[in-house]
Design a protein around this motif. Sequence first.
Motif, mmCIF file in Angstrom:
data_model
loop_
_atom_site.group_PDB
_atom_site.id
_atom_site.type_symbol
_atom_site.label_atom_id
_atom_site.label_comp_id
_atom_site.label_asym_id
_atom_site.label_seq_id
_atom_site.Cartn_x
_atom_site.Cartn_y
_atom_site.Cartn_z
ATOM 1 N N ALA B 100 0.847 -1.200 0.000
ATOM 2 C CA ALA B 100 0.000 0.000 0.000
ATOM 3 C C ALA B 100 0.881 1.248 0.000
ATOM 4 O O ALA B 100 0.663 2.190 -0.775
ATOM 5 C CB ALA B 100 -0.903 -0.019 1.230
ATOM 6 N N ARG B 101 1.907 1.245 0.874
ATOM 7 C CA ARG B 101 2.779 2.433 0.949
ATOM 8 C C ARG B 101 3.504 2.666 -0.383
ATOM 9 O O ARG B 101 3.581 3.783 -0.878
ATOM 10 C CB ARG B 101 3.795 2.257 2.082
ATOM 11 N N LEU B 126 -1.637 7.783 4.127
ATOM 12 C CA LEU B 126 -2.314 6.551 4.545
ATOM 13 C C LEU B 126 -2.989 6.765 5.909
ATOM 14 O O LEU B 126 -4.081 6.256 6.159
ATOM 15 C CB LEU B 126 -1.313 5.391 4.614
ATOM 16 N N ARG B 127 -2.325 7.540 6.762
ATOM 17 C CA ARG B 127 -2.907 7.856 8.075
ATOM 18 C C ARG B 127 -4.209 8.645 7.856
ATOM 19 O O ARG B 127 -5.226 8.379 8.496
ATOM 20 C CB ARG B 127 -1.907 8.693 8.881
ATOM 21 N N ALA B 128 -4.175 9.566 6.901
ATOM 22 C CA ALA B 128 -5.347 10.422 6.654
ATOM 23 C C ALA B 128 -6.545 9.610 6.162
ATOM 24 O O ALA B 128 -7.685 9.997 6.386
ATOM 25 C CB ALA B 128 -4.977 11.503 5.641
ATOM 26 N N VAL B 129 -6.278 8.484 5.469
ATOM 27 C CA VAL B 129 -7.402 7.661 5.004
ATOM 28 C C VAL B 129 -7.615 6.456 5.924
ATOM 29 O O VAL B 129 -8.325 5.507 5.575
ATOM 30 C CB VAL B 129 -7.216 7.200 3.533
ATOM 31 N N GLY B 130 -6.956 6.470 7.087
ATOM 32 C CA GLY B 130 -7.159 5.425 8.090
ATOM 33 C C GLY B 130 -6.515 4.102 7.771
ATOM 34 O O GLY B 130 -6.970 3.045 8.219
ATOM 35 N N LEU B 152 -6.982 6.592 -3.224
ATOM 36 C CA LEU B 152 -7.237 8.002 -2.876
ATOM 37 C C LEU B 152 -5.975 8.654 -2.309
ATOM 38 O O LEU B 152 -5.642 9.794 -2.656
ATOM 39 C CB LEU B 152 -8.345 8.068 -1.819
ATOM 40 N N ALA B 153 -5.295 7.918 -1.441
ATOM 41 C CA ALA B 153 -4.061 8.444 -0.860
ATOM 42 C C ALA B 153 -3.044 8.699 -1.967
ATOM 43 O O ALA B 153 -2.355 9.719 -1.986
ATOM 44 C CB ALA B 153 -3.504 7.455 0.169
ATOM 45 N N VAL B 157 -1.339 12.410 -3.014
ATOM 46 C CA VAL B 157 -0.080 12.507 -2.272
ATOM 47 C C VAL B 157 0.791 13.666 -2.759
ATOM 48 O O VAL B 157 1.595 14.203 -2.001
ATOM 49 C CB VAL B 157 0.667 11.150 -2.309
ATOM 50 N N LEU B 158 0.625 14.061 -4.025
ATOM 51 C CA LEU B 158 1.411 15.199 -4.529
ATOM 52 C C LEU B 158 0.603 16.502 -4.443
ATOM 53 O O LEU B 158 0.936 17.486 -5.093
ATOM 54 C CB LEU B 158 1.882 14.941 -5.968
ATOM 55 N N GLU B 159 -0.449 16.468 -3.594
ATOM 56 C CA GLU B 159 -1.293 17.646 -3.331
ATOM 57 C C GLU B 159 -1.792 18.306 -4.612
ATOM 58 O O GLU B 159 -1.521 19.475 -4.880
ATOM 59 C CB GLU B 159 -0.524 18.684 -2.481
ATOM 60 N N PRO B 160 -2.543 17.553 -5.448
ATOM 61 C CA PRO B 160 -3.076 18.152 -6.682
ATOM 62 C C PRO B 160 -4.192 19.144 -6.347
ATOM 63 O O PRO B 160 -4.740 19.121 -5.243
ATOM 64 C CB PRO B 160 -3.620 16.946 -7.434
ATOM 65 N N LYS B 161 -4.531 19.981 -7.335
ATOM 66 C CA LYS B 161 -5.638 20.920 -7.120
ATOM 67 C C LYS B 161 -6.951 20.292 -7.540
ATOM 68 O O LYS B 161 -8.020 20.702 -7.110
ATOM 69 C CB LYS B 161 -5.408 22.181 -7.966
#
Lengths: 398, 250
Positions: B100-101, B126-130, B152-153, B157-161
């Motif tokens: 997953a990571r 991954l923490r943010a999506v539990g 989703l993570a 992860v590259l903070e898209p808009k």
Amino acid sequence: MAGELLRLALGAVRAHRLRSFLSALGIAIGVAAVILLTSIGEGTRLYVVSQFTQFGTNIIAINPGRSKTMGIPGVLGGSTRKLTIDDAEALTRIRGVEVVVPVTMGLGAVELGGRSRSVTILGATPDLPVLWRFGARQGSFWPRGDPRQGGASAVLGPKLARELFGERSPLGAVVRIAGGRFRVVGVMQPKGQMMGFDVDDIAIVPVASALRLFNQDELMEIDLVYANARDTARVEAEVKRVLIERHGDEDFTVTTQEAMLDVFGNVMDVLTTAVGAIASISLLVGATGILTMMWIAVGERTSEIGLLRAVGATAAQVQAVFLAEAAALATLGGVLGIAIGLGGGLLLRLVVPGLPLETPLRFVLAGLAVSAATGLVAGVGPARRAAALDPIDALRAE
Amino acid sequence: MIRLVDICRTYDLGGNPVRALVDVTEEIASGEHLAIMGPSGSGKSTLLHVLGCLDRPDAGRYELDGRDVSALDDDALSLLRRHTIGFVFQSFHLVPRLTARENVELPMVFAGVPAAERRERAMAKLRAVGLEPRASHRPDQLSGGERQRVALARATVLEPKLLLADEPTGNLDGASGRHVLEILSRMNADGLTLVVVTHDPAVARRARRLIVLRDGHVVFRGSGEQIHEAVELLSTGDGEGDAAPAPGRP
């Protein structure tokens, strides 16, 4: 970045262990064949070079006749004079020359009582041990004197001595050599084969006596040992000058040990390269295996390629991933091949102990480099195919 | 954020031209949550691919963040996708041999993010999506809902808009689907522009705005609360060829 792509590639190789192993096996067999065959070639080269250089490298050999001229000597205006002991004596005056050994050779029987053995009879001088770098184990050579005089002393090879005398000491005994009577004054150190010639099974007599025994008036060779390897060119020129002065013409051939080694080295290089080239045909077969495997992998992972493009991988990066995978696969094959090659070498040494075998590090590194390059070449087609896929079609492929 | 003007996309299927998008004009504001509905073959996915710079329109103008992207070359589009756009697919598209990571790290590998930072950022997502405890699991060791949360993570992860989701709950059971939708809503609330293609009225209802496509035309525009009208339109087949007025047009 390249390291990361390689890590990704290795992950893909690991994911299909058996398939990866089988497709790398072709490369492994190719590399093993190259390593093994070139090791035998290199071993043979080193063996022969060591045979040559056991006499030292500061040696010049002079033989009668010119090897580089055409036509019949004497007919076209040149004159041919024989190589004599006087010539050898004249060469001793050249600066830097340590010893000059006039040599002749023939076959003859050595007899003692009822026993007789047919061996090579070598005519030389007591300086022979300086030339050969080994001498008498028992007794010694006859004293130095005028080589033109000859004498009735002989030194026997240890094998010949054992065959004729058994465990008895041959020193002081009289033997018949090619019909002449000689007193044994020494027995040589055992040496075994030298360039395919058993030096343990010979009789050495004064050169003038040997010429008389074989009814010859010409030496077979003059060998000359000089002190300094840097003097090769000067000594060679001096030898030519002295002999031309005496003969009036260059009717002899001067061969330096260096030149001989060079020629031999070139021949062996060509042979080793040819053997390596033949073995590398199997590398081509290995490359075909990698090509097939990578082609299948691109087909199977089309959807993954679509994903890579969706997350921002450029076409060049996708291409690099698959190229790295092909190179990694082939390099693994190379490593396996080197292991098989070296292991096979060890096994051969056990089975055929006398086989000269030498694997220099550069062969191993070249094996690795060639396998990686083979993988890269084989991977170009599939990698380009992967890079050219339309991202949307690729994503739909699942 | 996004401005589409008269976007057309025609495919050639066995010599027959198929008009997947016809004069689509649409504006999507930054931070908006838009749902795209429509029957199969209506052009929803094509529109999503155009928005995601995976496909190029044959005609029209596409502006993303004020920049015309219609004429960008392949490499420039790849860079744009890498840093501006995230994708979530119905079938997750996780790489099966990676954990997953490692799947979450994938976009960062191509962006040249150093390994230590990659690992840290992937774990944070991954923490943010539990899913932090499942970081070392491979996709076949995860449930459908977990796989989609990994996707989703990875997408963010590259903070898209902009996040484009194609039927994000299509392969999930009810509870897992709701969980994924909650995460999407939260991301949207944090400012991420969200465009979701869906057949599911429950998914579309969550959107602030809703459009319906039919035969490449936008035939309905409304808010998420108007989902019943959209569903009715889709079930009756009304409005075929009768495009709803485009924003900014009479």
